[in-house]
Design an enzyme around this catalytic site. Sequence first.
Site, PDB file in Angstrom:
ATOM      1  N   ARG A 106       0.826  -1.221   0.000  1.00  0.00           N
ATOM      2  CA  ARG A 106       0.000   0.000   0.000  1.00  0.00           C
ATOM      3  C   ARG A 106       0.854   1.262   0.000  1.00  0.00           C
ATOM      4  O   ARG A 106       0.344   2.361  -0.184  1.00  0.00           O
ATOM      5  CB  ARG A 106      -0.973  -0.023   1.181  1.00  0.00           C
ATOM      6  N   HIS A 140      -1.165  -5.173  -4.146  1.00  0.00           N
ATOM      7  CA  HIS A 140      -2.170  -4.132  -3.945  1.00  0.00           C
ATOM      8  C   HIS A 140      -2.392  -3.298  -5.211  1.00  0.00           C
ATOM      9  O   HIS A 140      -3.529  -2.949  -5.526  1.00  0.00           O
ATOM     10  CB  HIS A 140      -1.761  -3.242  -2.773  1.00  0.00           C
ATOM     11  N   ASP A 182     -13.578  -0.297  -2.648  1.00  0.00           N
ATOM     12  CA  ASP A 182     -13.126   1.062  -2.988  1.00  0.00           C
ATOM     13  C   ASP A 182     -12.913   1.149  -4.501  1.00  0.00           C
ATOM     14  O   ASP A 182     -12.956   0.134  -5.211  1.00  0.00           O
ATOM     15  CB  ASP A 182     -11.875   1.466  -2.199  1.00  0.00           C
ATOM     16  N   LYS A 205     -14.456   5.310  -1.241  1.00  0.00           N
ATOM     17  CA  LYS A 205     -13.904   5.319   0.123  1.00  0.00           C
ATOM     18  C   LYS A 205     -12.771   6.334   0.169  1.00  0.00           C
ATOM     19  O   LYS A 205     -12.054   6.510  -0.796  1.00  0.00           O
ATOM     20  CB  LYS A 205     -13.352   3.922   0.442  1.00  0.00           C
ATOM     21  N   ARG A 207      -9.459   7.830   2.700  1.00  0.00           N
ATOM     22  CA  ARG A 207      -8.673   7.777   3.934  1.00  0.00           C
ATOM     23  C   ARG A 207      -8.190   9.193   4.208  1.00  0.00           C
ATOM     24  O   ARG A 207      -7.450   9.761   3.413  1.00  0.00           O
ATOM     25  CB  ARG A 207      -7.458   6.860   3.775  1.00  0.00           C
ATOM     26  N   ASP A 232     -12.486  -7.240  -2.349  1.00  0.00           N
ATOM     27  CA  ASP A 232     -11.327  -6.386  -2.049  1.00  0.00           C
ATOM     28  C   ASP A 232     -10.075  -7.243  -2.166  1.00  0.00           C
ATOM     29  O   ASP A 232     -10.159  -8.477  -2.175  1.00  0.00           O
ATOM     30  CB  ASP A 232     -11.446  -5.805  -0.637  1.00  0.00           C
ATOM     31  N   ASP A 236      -7.365  -5.901   6.249  1.00  0.00           N
ATOM     32  CA  ASP A 236      -6.286  -5.647   7.207  1.00  0.00           C
ATOM     33  C   ASP A 236      -6.926  -5.488   8.588  1.00  0.00           C
ATOM     34  O   ASP A 236      -7.103  -6.454   9.328  1.00  0.00           O
ATOM     35  CB  ASP A 236      -5.524  -4.402   6.729  1.00  0.00           C
ATOM     36  N   THR A 237      -7.361  -4.271   8.929  1.00  0.00           N
ATOM     37  CA  THR A 237      -8.033  -4.081  10.219  1.00  0.00           C
ATOM     38  C   THR A 237      -9.522  -4.421  10.144  1.00  0.00           C
ATOM     39  O   THR A 237     -10.192  -4.506  11.166  1.00  0.00           O
ATOM     40  CB  THR A 237      -7.931  -2.616  10.670  1.00  0.00           C
ATOM     41  N   GLY A 239     -11.654  -2.408   8.848  1.00  0.00           N
ATOM     42  CA  GLY A 239     -12.409  -1.139   8.853  1.00  0.00           C
ATOM     43  C   GLY A 239     -13.147  -0.898   7.549  1.00  0.00           C
ATOM     44  O   GLY A 239     -14.339  -0.557   7.555  1.00  0.00           O
TER      45      GLY A 239
HETATM   46  C1  R5P Z   1      -6.871  -0.521   0.490  1.00  0.00           C
HETATM   47  O1  R5P Z   1      -6.943   0.371  -0.292  1.00  0.00           O
HETATM   48  C2  R5P Z   1      -7.146  -1.960   0.245  1.00  0.00           C
HETATM   49  O2  R5P Z   1      -7.719  -2.208  -0.980  1.00  0.00           O
HETATM   50  C3  R5P Z   1      -8.011  -2.525   1.336  1.00  0.00           C
HETATM   51  O3  R5P Z   1      -9.286  -1.951   1.228  1.00  0.00           O
HETATM   52  C4  R5P Z   1      -7.432  -2.204   2.661  1.00  0.00           C
HETATM   53  O4  R5P Z   1      -6.134  -2.717   2.736  1.00  0.00           O
HETATM   54  C5  R5P Z   1      -8.254  -2.775   3.785  1.00  0.00           C
HETATM   55  O5  R5P Z   1      -7.745  -2.278   4.971  1.00  0.00           O
HETATM   56  P1  R5P Z   1      -8.621  -2.308   6.294  1.00  0.00           P
HETATM   57  O6  R5P Z   1      -9.131  -3.691   6.431  1.00  0.00           O
HETATM   58  O7  R5P Z   1      -7.641  -1.916   7.395  1.00  0.00           O
HETATM   59  O8  R5P Z   1      -9.679  -1.283   6.128  1.00  0.00           O
END
Ligand code: R5P
Length: 329
Positions: A106, A140, A182, A205, A207, A232, A236-237, A239
């Site tokens: 990322r 990614h 996203d 989406k 950030r 996706d 990760d988290t 969120g």
């Molecule tokens: C980010 O742009 C990726 O495509 C995923 O959406 C992201 O890595 C997910 O991260 P998290 O689970 O922390 O929201």
Amino acid sequence: MLPRSHEMRVYGGIKLYAGTSFPDLAQKIADHLGEELCGRDIVLFPNDNLFVKLHGSVRGQDVYVIQTTSAPVQRNLMELLIMLQTLRLDSAARITAVIPYLCYGRSDKKDQPRIPITSRLVADMIEVAGADRYMTLDPHAGQVQGFFSIPGDVLTASHLITDYVNQNIRPDLTDPVVVTVDLGYAKKGRNIASDIDVPIAFIEKRRAANDASAEALTIIGSVKDRDVILVDDEIDTGGSAAQAVHLVKEGGARRVYVVFVHPVFSANAAERLAALPVTKFITTDTVPLPPEKRALLGDRLTVISVAPLLGEVIRRAHEGRSVGEMFNE
Ligand code: R5P
């Protein structure tokens, strides 16, 4: 600088090595190939320095090092680099870094002042350490391929996922739609939607900060009274997935399925996902999932193994055969 081993252009037998990041996946790849994993010692000294020693010579051999670079990222990455250098110093004919999940993906652009492009740094380090080739799944962003100047097999697990969805889920769906979490995943999402033969919608989406927080803003497309397949590259988290699930539910979605390649599952992601109104989570084993995290999702979680895919690509790379053929390309 030592001469590049690929200049020798003579590859002996296949040799598989695994780091410590995901022994089960490495073993599955070895089983698929009918090969043994080669012996090596990996020792962490009291001063936190790593030491690697091969049990046998790799002189003149075609070597594959299997190491995913999920958490602990710094340890797993350093281990990979040291293994690559060890193999190079032992005169392997060709060395391929097999990295199911490539870390720092990322950090792929300088989209604000005074920040690094760490993904490029990782590619440079892998190359300098001794890799002649690399293999990875669903990085990614596409530009990661341009960060390497060695050849690579940049693969996708989306065929495995769409085959599973078509066979096990698609027949029961009502008016299904694929929704990307996203806009960055729009192109891959479109391929997935076309493989499942359903329409597509997108979530916008944003950030705002350099942390893990994300805000799902709007849905571009219709989800009302439809079964939604959220897609996706990684969770990760959790969120982004949580926001997306709530957004499509507010938009009138019926059942929600969440499909992603890399189950990174940092922090309390598994708990967060477990609380969501999701019928099924479908992912792969590019990253090891501890049993306690799996247990939280129970039967709702399906993990498809990428081992046969990676094994087959290793076989073809060793034999000098086309990989694209596997995907009718
Ligand atoms: C980010 O742009 C990726 O495509 C995923 O959406 C992201 O890595 C997910 O991260 P998290 O689970 O922390 O929201």
